[in-house]
Scaffold this active site. Structure first.
Site, PDB file in Angstrom:
ATOM      1  N   PHE A 181       0.783  -1.158  -0.035  1.00 15.08           N
ATOM      2  CA  PHE A 181       0.122   0.002  -0.110  1.00 15.08           C
ATOM      3  C   PHE A 181       0.903   1.144   0.160  1.00 15.08           C
ATOM      4  O   PHE A 181       2.098   1.288   0.428  1.00 15.08           O
ATOM      5  CB  PHE A 181      -0.874   0.013   1.266  1.00 15.08           C
ATOM      6  CG  PHE A 181      -2.059   1.056   1.284  1.00 15.08           C
ATOM      7  CD1 PHE A 181      -2.817   1.245   0.176  1.00 15.08           C
ATOM      8  CD2 PHE A 181      -2.010   2.153   2.263  1.00 15.08           C
ATOM      9  CE1 PHE A 181      -3.755   2.262   0.129  1.00 15.08           C
ATOM     10  CE2 PHE A 181      -2.822   3.153   2.510  1.00 15.08           C
ATOM     11  CZ  PHE A 181      -3.705   3.148   1.391  1.00 15.08           C
ATOM     12  N   ASN A 183       1.520   3.754   1.606  1.00 15.29           N
ATOM     13  CA  ASN A 183       2.225   4.492   2.758  1.00 15.29           C
ATOM     14  C   ASN A 183       3.243   3.101   3.430  1.00 15.29           C
ATOM     15  O   ASN A 183       3.857   3.472   4.592  1.00 15.29           O
ATOM     16  CB  ASN A 183       1.603   4.959   3.731  1.00 15.29           C
ATOM     17  CG  ASN A 183       0.325   3.976   4.560  1.00 15.29           C
ATOM     18  OD1 ASN A 183       0.260   2.769   4.460  1.00 15.29           O
ATOM     19  ND2 ASN A 183      -0.513   4.392   5.566  1.00 15.29           N
ATOM     20  N   LYS A 184       3.318   1.956   3.025  1.00 11.07           N
ATOM     21  CA  LYS A 184       4.008   0.776   3.575  1.00 11.07           C
ATOM     22  C   LYS A 184       5.542   1.075   3.302  1.00 11.07           C
ATOM     23  O   LYS A 184       6.061   1.869   2.329  1.00 11.07           O
ATOM     24  CB  LYS A 184       3.528  -0.506   3.141  1.00 11.07           C
ATOM     25  CG  LYS A 184       2.073  -0.641   3.578  1.00 11.07           C
ATOM     26  CD  LYS A 184       1.997  -0.998   4.892  1.00 11.07           C
ATOM     27  CE  LYS A 184       0.749  -1.486   5.410  1.00 11.07           C
ATOM     28  NZ  LYS A 184      -0.576  -0.663   5.333  1.00 11.07           N
ATOM     29  N   ASN A 185       6.302   0.046   3.742  1.00  9.98           N
ATOM     30  CA  ASN A 185       7.801   0.285   3.434  1.00  9.98           C
ATOM     31  C   ASN A 185       8.045  -0.019   1.954  1.00  9.98           C
ATOM     32  O   ASN A 185       9.257   0.616   1.402  1.00  9.98           O
ATOM     33  CB  ASN A 185       8.620  -0.679   4.298  1.00  9.98           C
ATOM     34  CG  ASN A 185       8.391  -0.595   5.740  1.00  9.98           C
ATOM     35  OD1 ASN A 185       7.702  -1.030   6.373  1.00  9.98           O
ATOM     36  ND2 ASN A 185       9.521  -0.076   6.294  1.00  9.98           N
ATOM     37  N   ILE A 186       7.411  -0.858   1.300  1.00 10.48           N
ATOM     38  CA  ILE A 186       7.223  -1.199  -0.120  1.00 10.48           C
ATOM     39  C   ILE A 186       5.959  -0.708  -0.805  1.00 10.48           C
ATOM     40  O   ILE A 186       5.008  -0.947  -0.303  1.00 10.48           O
ATOM     41  CB  ILE A 186       7.514  -2.689  -0.476  1.00 10.48           C
ATOM     42  CG1 ILE A 186       8.629  -3.502   0.228  1.00 10.48           C
ATOM     43  CG2 ILE A 186       7.483  -2.918  -2.065  1.00 10.48           C
ATOM     44  CD1 ILE A 186       8.580  -4.654   0.239  1.00 10.48           C
TER      45      ILE A 186
END
Length: 379
Positions: A181, A183-186
């Site tokens: 998603f 705002n995730k790290n990936i």
């Protein structure tokens, strides 16, 4: 409002743009060679045998619950302090989520002791969430699962490359789900990954993500197959190659990004551990983790005071959030009648501070100074 320090930043540059452009120019943009490349890369980075790309983490969780055999009449244990998808995926199969408490403000993951207390003859599995990328107490949880013959699904959406005693999160249970998603790290906007070391589970997830079809469009377009059968009632959970190409570039950046986040996290812990009225969850953690978010828990007041502290911080130009509203309080799950004192305390007192690799030491000092003043002055 425009914040001086936002909650997160998007770690994109010309590399993601070029990757998407190259895929578009290739003439193949649906599930194809870029997905295959991403799956191989992801599995290798985790030390897992199989990775299956999907449209989002919720779909990966749903597939996890299906391959684990959850269904009507079953109970599946899960935390309430998480995003709703961690419980919804259980309901999708017709099984019933049974909410377990967390350990406490210093460890905001599911409590193995409460898991043990809530096992019944109907219990079929456990969904474990690794909050903020920090590992749950997996030795205890896996021992309980083996004792009672339960399947374990790891919701590792916060924890790409996070570790627990030499193992990557998402490789300890029977299968796991990761999120891409925005705002995730990936980040690919939307996207996710199903991971397992079980060949049968991987094959079934791969079949179900594309309508239960025995071959994919790319196989037929490249002459590797000419027809297909449908052997199960499947879904359209396929990731497209445009997003997969972006995810590949994000994976290349991930190790360096996480190393910088470790430094940001350490400064936060050093600054906030001595602040009266604030608990930093997982402050004693020694494992390598993704540091997806930076949660803190106030020790005094109620939800109104927590919200007032957040407003004070916002007025100083710092964005915050809350992770998460407790699922068992939502209308759709309220009938479950869960009593979860630790979860309810944390969900009413938690504040998520900005966390990303580009935060400077000056930024972190300003955030910590502002939080300390807010805790002192807001009563």
């Amino acid at each position: 409002m425009a914040y001086r320090i936002p909650l997160f930043n998007l770690n994109f540059d010309e590399r993601e743009a070029q990757a998407a452009y190259d895929t578009i120019r290739s003439g193949w943009i649906s599930t194809g060679p870029k997905n295959a490349e991403l799956e191989a890369m992801f599995a290798e980075m985790l030390g897992a045998k199989f990775a299956v790309s999907v449209t989002n983490c919720t779909d990966a969780l749903h597939l996890s619950c299906i391959v684990c055999g959850f269904g009507p009449g079953d109970e599946v244990l899960c935390p309430s302090l998480t995003f709703a998808a961690s419980a919804n995926c259980i309901r999708y199969t017709g099984a019933t989520p049974v909410f377990c408490d967390i350990v406490g403000p210093d460890h905001i993951n599911i409590d193995p002791e409460d898991i043990e207390r809530k096992i019944t003859p109907r219990t079929k599995g456990i969904v474990v969430v690794h909050m903020a990328g920090f590992p749950a107490r997996m030795d205890e949880i896996m021992a309980i699962a083996r004792k009672h013959g339960l399947k374990v699904v790891e919701d590792a959406c916060h924890g790409p490359l996070s570790e627990y005693k030499g193992h990557k999160l998402g490789t300890i249970g029977d299968c796991s789900a990761f999120s891409f998603f925005s705002n995730k790290n990936i980040s690919t906007g939307e996207g996710g990954m199903f991971v397992t070391n079980n060949e049968e589970f991987a094959a079934k997830a791969r079949l179900l993500r594309s309508h239960g079809m025995t071959t994919m469009s790319y196989q037929r377009a490249t002459g590797h197959a000419t027809e297909y059968d449908i052997t199960e009632l499947g879904y359209n959970y396929r990731m497209d190659d445009i997003r997969a190409s972006i995810a590949i570039e994000q994976l290349k950046k991930l190790p360096g990004d996480l190393e910088k986040r470790l430094l940001v996290r350490q400064q936060y812990v050093d600054r906030l551990s001595s602040v009266e009225g604030v608990v930093v969850p997982f402050a004693d953690n020694k494992e390598f983790v993704s540091n997806y978010i930076m949660p803190v828990v106030l020790t005094e007041g109620d939800r109104d005071r927590r919200n007032a502290v957040r407003e004070y911080i916002h007025a100083a130009g710092i964005q915050t959030s809350v992770h998460y509203p407790a699922i068992h309080r939502f209308s759709i799950y309220r009938d479950a009648g869960a009593v979860l004192p630790q979860t309810e305390f944390v969900t009413d007192h938690e504040i998520t501070l900005p966390m990303y690799a580009a935060l400077t030491p000056g930024d972190v000092d300003y955030i910590c100074d502002t939080l300390e003043k807010a805790v002192r002055e807001v009563r």
